[in-house]
Design an enzyme around this catalytic site. Structure first.
Site, PDB file in Angstrom:
ATOM      1  N   ASP A  31      27.752  19.718  45.525  1.00 21.55           N
ATOM      2  CA  ASP A  31      28.797  20.459  46.232  1.00 21.55           C
ATOM      3  C   ASP A  31      30.102  19.675  46.107  1.00 21.55           C
ATOM      4  O   ASP A  31      30.118  18.450  46.243  1.00 21.55           O
ATOM      5  CB  ASP A  31      28.413  20.635  47.710  1.00 21.55           C
ATOM      6  CG  ASP A  31      29.295  21.676  48.399  1.00 21.55           C
ATOM      7  OD1 ASP A  31      28.759  22.716  48.806  1.00 21.55           O
ATOM      8  OD2 ASP A  31      30.517  21.443  48.530  1.00 21.55           O
ATOM      9  N   ASN A  87      23.882  29.945  54.300  1.00 21.12           N
ATOM     10  CA  ASN A  87      24.820  30.683  55.140  1.00 21.12           C
ATOM     11  C   ASN A  87      24.786  32.147  54.703  1.00 21.12           C
ATOM     12  O   ASN A  87      24.809  32.449  53.506  1.00 21.12           O
ATOM     13  CB  ASN A  87      26.227  30.100  54.990  1.00 21.12           C
ATOM     14  CG  ASN A  87      26.311  28.683  55.518  1.00 21.12           C
ATOM     15  OD1 ASN A  87      25.638  28.337  56.487  1.00 21.12           O
ATOM     16  ND2 ASN A  87      27.112  27.847  54.890  1.00 21.12           N
ATOM     17  N   GLN A  94      29.523  31.722  55.265  1.00 19.94           N
ATOM     18  CA  GLN A  94      29.371  31.936  53.815  1.00 19.94           C
ATOM     19  C   GLN A  94      30.726  32.267  53.189  1.00 19.94           C
ATOM     20  O   GLN A  94      31.468  33.125  53.687  1.00 19.94           O
ATOM     21  CB  GLN A  94      28.388  33.080  53.537  1.00 19.94           C
ATOM     22  CG  GLN A  94      28.064  33.206  52.046  1.00 19.94           C
ATOM     23  CD  GLN A  94      27.009  34.259  51.739  1.00 19.94           C
ATOM     24  OE1 GLN A  94      26.597  35.034  52.607  1.00 19.94           O
ATOM     25  NE2 GLN A  94      26.564  34.293  50.488  1.00 19.94           N
ATOM     26  N   HIS A 100      22.999  30.789  47.521  1.00 18.01           N
ATOM     27  CA  HIS A 100      22.892  29.364  47.215  1.00 18.01           C
ATOM     28  C   HIS A 100      22.277  28.642  48.391  1.00 18.01           C
ATOM     29  O   HIS A 100      22.554  28.961  49.548  1.00 18.01           O
ATOM     30  CB  HIS A 100      24.258  28.756  46.887  1.00 18.01           C
ATOM     31  CG  HIS A 100      25.313  29.036  47.910  1.00 18.01           C
ATOM     32  ND1 HIS A 100      25.967  30.244  47.975  1.00 18.01           N
ATOM     33  CD2 HIS A 100      25.808  28.275  48.922  1.00 18.01           C
ATOM     34  CE1 HIS A 100      26.836  30.213  48.982  1.00 18.01           C
ATOM     35  NE2 HIS A 100      26.750  29.038  49.578  1.00 18.01           N
ATOM     36  N   HIS A 102      22.076  25.066  50.294  1.00 24.11           N
ATOM     37  CA  HIS A 102      22.650  23.731  50.461  1.00 24.11           C
ATOM     38  C   HIS A 102      21.488  22.781  50.719  1.00 24.11           C
ATOM     39  O   HIS A 102      20.755  22.947  51.696  1.00 24.11           O
ATOM     40  CB  HIS A 102      23.570  23.679  51.683  1.00 24.11           C
ATOM     41  CG  HIS A 102      24.796  24.531  51.593  1.00 24.11           C
ATOM     42  ND1 HIS A 102      26.038  24.041  51.265  1.00 24.11           N
ATOM     43  CD2 HIS A 102      24.974  25.862  51.818  1.00 24.11           C
ATOM     44  CE1 HIS A 102      26.934  25.009  51.297  1.00 24.11           C
ATOM     45  NE2 HIS A 102      26.326  26.128  51.630  1.00 24.11           N
TER      46      HIS A 102
HETATM   47  P1  AMP Z   1      29.092  28.582  51.593  1.00 19.78           P
HETATM   48  O1  AMP Z   1      30.217  28.245  52.516  1.00 19.78           O
HETATM   49  O2  AMP Z   1      27.731  28.495  52.208  1.00 19.78           O
HETATM   50  O3  AMP Z   1      29.323  29.903  50.886  1.00 19.78           O
HETATM   51  O4  AMP Z   1      29.093  27.421  50.513  1.00 19.78           O
HETATM   52  C1  AMP Z   1      29.903  27.406  49.393  1.00 19.78           C
HETATM   53  C2  AMP Z   1      29.960  25.981  48.951  1.00 19.78           C
HETATM   54  O5  AMP Z   1      30.362  25.956  47.600  1.00 19.78           O
HETATM   55  C3  AMP Z   1      30.934  25.109  49.720  1.00 19.78           C
HETATM   56  O6  AMP Z   1      30.222  24.035  50.341  1.00 19.78           O
HETATM   57  C4  AMP Z   1      31.902  24.618  48.651  1.00 19.78           C
HETATM   58  O7  AMP Z   1      32.286  23.281  48.852  1.00 19.78           O
HETATM   59  C5  AMP Z   1      31.101  24.793  47.389  1.00 19.78           C
HETATM   60  N1  AMP Z   1      31.854  25.023  46.164  1.00 19.78           N
HETATM   61  C6  AMP Z   1      32.775  25.983  45.932  1.00 19.78           C
HETATM   62  N2  AMP Z   1      33.232  25.918  44.668  1.00 19.78           N
HETATM   63  C7  AMP Z   1      32.552  24.905  44.076  1.00 19.78           C
HETATM   64  C8  AMP Z   1      32.563  24.322  42.766  1.00 19.78           C
HETATM   65  N3  AMP Z   1      33.369  24.767  41.794  1.00 19.78           N
HETATM   66  N4  AMP Z   1      31.745  23.272  42.530  1.00 19.78           N
HETATM   67  C9  AMP Z   1      30.943  22.790  43.501  1.00 19.78           C
HETATM   68  N5  AMP Z   1      30.875  23.296  44.745  1.00 19.78           N
HETATM   69  C10 AMP Z   1      31.675  24.331  45.035  1.00 19.78           C
END
Ligand code: AMP
Length: 116
Positions: A31, A87, A94, A100, A102
């Site tokens: 992440d 999420n 989310q 995805h 975590h």
């Molecule tokens: P969510 O808030 O559960 O939808 O999680 C999305 C996650 O994706 C967040 O923790 C972001 O930090 C992560 N994220 C978004 N873009 C990228 C990226 N290009 N590379 C790695 N992590 C990412």
């Protein structure tokens, strides 16, 4: 079909990431904004599922594969114990609508939501 998201671009390679694990149907990468000493995202290559509710209904074996990859990563990057967070929906935090997991691990004893 989910709209194209940043994770769709990661699957296609348009956005490069270090793949910490990869199977025929799943990839994992760090992440970009880690919330724990180990914070890895596990995603399916399929863009068909926006969240874990859809995935569990549509392809439970793929969900199980994501959990197996999460466990393997927790063994490689921590002591094998891990928290798995999905999420579901904007008001639950989310932001990317490509399902995805975590994978959070390493020194979480003092963090919230442990139920102790
Ligand atoms: P969510 O808030 O559960 O939808 O999680 C999305 C996650 O994706 C967040 O923790 C972001 O930090 C992560 N994220 C978004 N873009 C990228 C990226 N290009 N590379 C790695 N992590 C990412």
């Amino acid at each position: 079909m989910a709209e194209e998201t940043v994770f769709g671009k990661i699957v296609s390679g348009e956005i490069p990431v270090t793949r910490l694990a990869e199977t025929e149907r799943v990839i994992a990468f760090h992440d970009m904004a880690p919330q724990a000493p180990v914070h890895i995202l596990v995603i399916p290559k399929s863009t068909a599922y926006a969240n874990v509710t859809e995935l569990a209904a549509g392809d439970p074996a793929l969900l199980a594969e994501m959990v197996a990859v999460a466990k393997q990563l927790a063994e490689e990057h921590a002591n094998g114990e891990y928290r798995l967070v999905f999420n579901n929906g904007p008001t639950a935090g989310q932001t990317v609508f490509h399902v995805h997991a975590h994978v959070l691990a390493g020194g979480l004893e003092e963090s919230a939501l442990l139920g102790s």
